[in-house]
Design an enzyme around this catalytic site. Structure first.
Site, PDB file in Angstrom:
ATOM      1  N   SER A  94       0.793  -1.233   0.000  1.00 35.34           N
ATOM      2  CA  SER A  94       0.000   0.000   0.000  1.00 35.34           C
ATOM      3  C   SER A  94       0.827   1.286   0.000  1.00 35.34           C
ATOM      4  O   SER A  94       0.281   2.368  -0.215  1.00 35.34           O
ATOM      5  CB  SER A  94      -0.924   0.022   1.209  1.00 35.34           C
ATOM      6  OG  SER A  94      -1.977  -0.886   0.989  1.00 35.34           O
ATOM      7  N   LYS A  97       0.539   3.491  -2.909  1.00 31.84           N
ATOM      8  CA  LYS A  97      -0.656   4.324  -3.124  1.00 31.84           C
ATOM      9  C   LYS A  97      -0.347   5.815  -3.046  1.00 31.84           C
ATOM     10  O   LYS A  97      -1.028   6.633  -3.666  1.00 31.84           O
ATOM     11  CB  LYS A  97      -1.732   3.963  -2.084  1.00 31.84           C
ATOM     12  CG  LYS A  97      -2.272   2.540  -2.233  1.00 31.84           C
ATOM     13  CD  LYS A  97      -3.118   2.146  -1.028  1.00 31.84           C
ATOM     14  CE  LYS A  97      -3.653   0.726  -1.130  1.00 31.84           C
ATOM     15  NZ  LYS A  97      -4.372   0.313   0.096  1.00 31.84           N
ATOM     16  N   TYR A 218      -2.776  -2.197 -10.499  1.00 29.14           N
ATOM     17  CA  TYR A 218      -2.795  -2.048  -9.032  1.00 29.14           C
ATOM     18  C   TYR A 218      -2.017  -3.197  -8.381  1.00 29.14           C
ATOM     19  O   TYR A 218      -1.196  -2.986  -7.484  1.00 29.14           O
ATOM     20  CB  TYR A 218      -4.242  -1.991  -8.526  1.00 29.14           C
ATOM     21  CG  TYR A 218      -4.343  -2.095  -7.024  1.00 29.14           C
ATOM     22  CD1 TYR A 218      -4.063  -0.996  -6.200  1.00 29.14           C
ATOM     23  CD2 TYR A 218      -4.680  -3.305  -6.411  1.00 29.14           C
ATOM     24  CE1 TYR A 218      -4.132  -1.107  -4.809  1.00 29.14           C
ATOM     25  CE2 TYR A 218      -4.744  -3.415  -5.028  1.00 29.14           C
ATOM     26  CZ  TYR A 218      -4.472  -2.322  -4.238  1.00 29.14           C
ATOM     27  OH  TYR A 218      -4.522  -2.431  -2.863  1.00 29.14           O
ATOM     28  N   TYR A 270      -4.531   3.297   8.132  1.00 33.00           N
ATOM     29  CA  TYR A 270      -5.910   2.762   8.161  1.00 33.00           C
ATOM     30  C   TYR A 270      -6.622   3.095   9.468  1.00 33.00           C
ATOM     31  O   TYR A 270      -6.509   4.203   9.959  1.00 33.00           O
ATOM     32  CB  TYR A 270      -5.891   1.250   7.859  1.00 33.00           C
ATOM     33  CG  TYR A 270      -5.111   0.989   6.626  1.00 33.00           C
ATOM     34  CD1 TYR A 270      -5.573   1.463   5.402  1.00 33.00           C
ATOM     35  CD2 TYR A 270      -3.883   0.359   6.664  1.00 33.00           C
ATOM     36  CE1 TYR A 270      -4.833   1.293   4.258  1.00 33.00           C
ATOM     37  CE2 TYR A 270      -3.138   0.179   5.515  1.00 33.00           C
ATOM     38  CZ  TYR A 270      -3.625   0.655   4.325  1.00 33.00           C
ATOM     39  OH  TYR A 270      -2.883   0.495   3.188  1.00 33.00           O
ATOM     40  N   VAL A 288       1.245  -3.975   3.748  1.00 38.49           N
ATOM     41  CA  VAL A 288       1.205  -5.300   4.391  1.00 38.49           C
ATOM     42  C   VAL A 288       2.464  -6.124   4.115  1.00 38.49           C
ATOM     43  O   VAL A 288       2.615  -7.211   4.675  1.00 38.49           O
ATOM     44  CB  VAL A 288      -0.058  -6.114   4.015  1.00 38.49           C
ATOM     45  CG1 VAL A 288      -1.302  -5.542   4.650  1.00 38.49           C
ATOM     46  CG2 VAL A 288      -0.194  -6.281   2.523  1.00 38.49           C
TER      47      VAL A 288
HETATM   48  N1  LIG Z   1      -2.524  -2.666   3.151  1.00 39.09           N
HETATM   49  C1  LIG Z   1      -1.948  -3.105   2.063  1.00 39.09           C
HETATM   50  O1  LIG Z   1      -0.734  -3.038   1.927  1.00 39.09           O
HETATM   51  C2  LIG Z   1      -2.860  -3.768   1.074  1.00 39.09           C
HETATM   52  C3  LIG Z   1      -2.242  -3.972  -0.306  1.00 39.09           C
HETATM   53  C4  LIG Z   1      -2.524  -5.327  -0.890  1.00 39.09           C
HETATM   54  N2  LIG Z   1      -1.867  -5.463  -2.150  1.00 39.09           N
HETATM   55  C5  LIG Z   1      -4.020  -5.519  -1.086  1.00 39.09           C
HETATM   56  O2  LIG Z   1      -4.528  -5.041  -2.032  1.00 39.09           O
HETATM   57  O3  LIG Z   1      -4.694  -6.149  -0.307  1.00 39.09           O
END
Ligand SMILES: NC(=O)CC[C@H](N)C(=O)O
Length: 334
Positions: A94, A97, A218, A270, A288
């Site tokens: 993430s 992003k 993505y 988050y 993650v």
């Molecule tokens: N929080 C994350 O890093 C989520 C990214 C992960 N690739 C997903 O789409 O679930």
């Protein structure tokens, strides 16, 4: 000038000089950070990894070594300090992003971009559908739904959207070897049913047009491999008006940096963003994969890596290393 007014001016001037010199002092202090400082923080906090768990919902991520840990800062003067498993690569997940958001707002302008999604914080996990049902807009560009939309907005044909993100990461880190991990990408693509569901709901509400190559972009951006040092450079870039660690000002844009930092602050961690803002008080973005990129506004960048995560999906040992550094140098923006 009457005495009253001139003494007021003197007080204001003194205050301005004092706060400027406080900033200069703290910058001087930060420029003195050594690998010894970071090493002691890393050693104090590595045990926290035992209380987390590596992500398993993307099968390929379950294979990573939970004992690898790295800590990196890019100081205000642009120098890099690295400790721990500094060559260890991991996937951005993430954290990608914030780079996608930067590209999308540059392309669309803030007003047009945010016609399709919100500026909201969240009490929901990163993969929550939130208000997507009934044609609602994604809450923000940090949660999966908003990020999938963001990447779709900057994608046209094939993998062009991913390539724009990869090239921007290459630019910010000055690291042209940056690429995506094909096994992680395949794993995300094969098991990303929730993300695929969001993509199609967004198509249904006509916020996304086009084909699934946009969703693949993505998955690819999430699979970009970096080191903690690369993350510290990304943190530095957004902390310093989008100026690169070596002073290159090709993308300098204070307003856009502020926008990205504000999203990191309210949703970058988050549903843990509020408590994180209380304790750390810095715009940060987790993934993650176990990385966290931190912007210390107008000062420096921090990058951490340790794969075991807490319940919100944030690196546990990474969080504790950041917290100790923040307390030691009084880095909270509040
Ligand atoms: N929080 C994350 O890093 C989520 C990214 C992960 N690739 C997903 O789409 O679930």
């Amino acid at each position: 000038m009457n005495i009253n007014l001139s003494s007021k001016i003197a007080v204001v001037a003194l205050f301005a000089v004092t706060s400027l010199s406080t900033v200069q002092n703290s910058v001087k202090e930060l420029n003195k950070i050594t690998s010894k400082n970071l090493e002691s923080i890393l050693n104090n906090n590595k045990h926290w990894a035992d209380s987390g768990a590596v992500a398993t919902y993307i099968p390929e991520l379950a294979k990573v070594n939970p004992n690898k840990i790295a800590f990196s800062v890019v100081k205000p003067n642009g120098d890099v300090v690295n400790v721990g498993n500094i060559d260890q690569k991991f996937t951005m997940q993430s954290i990608s992003k914030i780079v996608a958001l930067f590209i999308a707002v540059k392309q669309y302008g803030e007003n047009d971009f945010f016609k399709r999604l919100g500026y909201y914080g969240t009490d929901k996990p990163f993969n929550h559908f939130a208000n997507l049902d009934n044609g609602g807009k994604p809450l923000n560009p940090m949660m999966n739904a908003g990020a999938i939309l963001t990447t779709a907005m900057i994608s046209n044909e094939g993998e062009d959207g991913y390539l724009r993100i990869r090239d921007m990461v290459r630019y910010i880190t000055k690291n042209n070897s940056i690429d995506y991990n094909h096994a992680v990408y395949q794993s995300e693509r094969e098991t990303g049913h929730r993300n695929r569901g969001m993509f199609h709901i967004l198509k249904n509400s006509e916020l996304i047009t086009g084909e699934e190559n946009k969703l693949d972009n993505y998955f690819k951006q999430c699979s970009i491999e970096v080191t903690a040092e690369d993350l510290a450079k990304i943190g530095y870039f957004f902390a310093n008006d989008c100026v690169r660690f070596d002073g290159d000002a090709t993308y300098k844009n204070a307003d856009l940096a502020q926008l990205v930092e504000s999203q990191m602050l309210i949703a970058g961690m988050y549903d843990a963003s509020g408590v994180y803002a209380r304790n750390v008080g810095l715009p940060s973005k987790s993934g993650v994969g176990g990385g966290i990129a931190v912007a210390v506004p107008n000062k420096m960048g921090i990058g951490v890596y340790s794969a075991p995560l807490d319940a919100a999906g944030n690196s546990v040992a990474g969080y504790h290393m950041i917290l100790e550094l923040v307390k030691q140098y009084d880095l909270s923006i509040f």
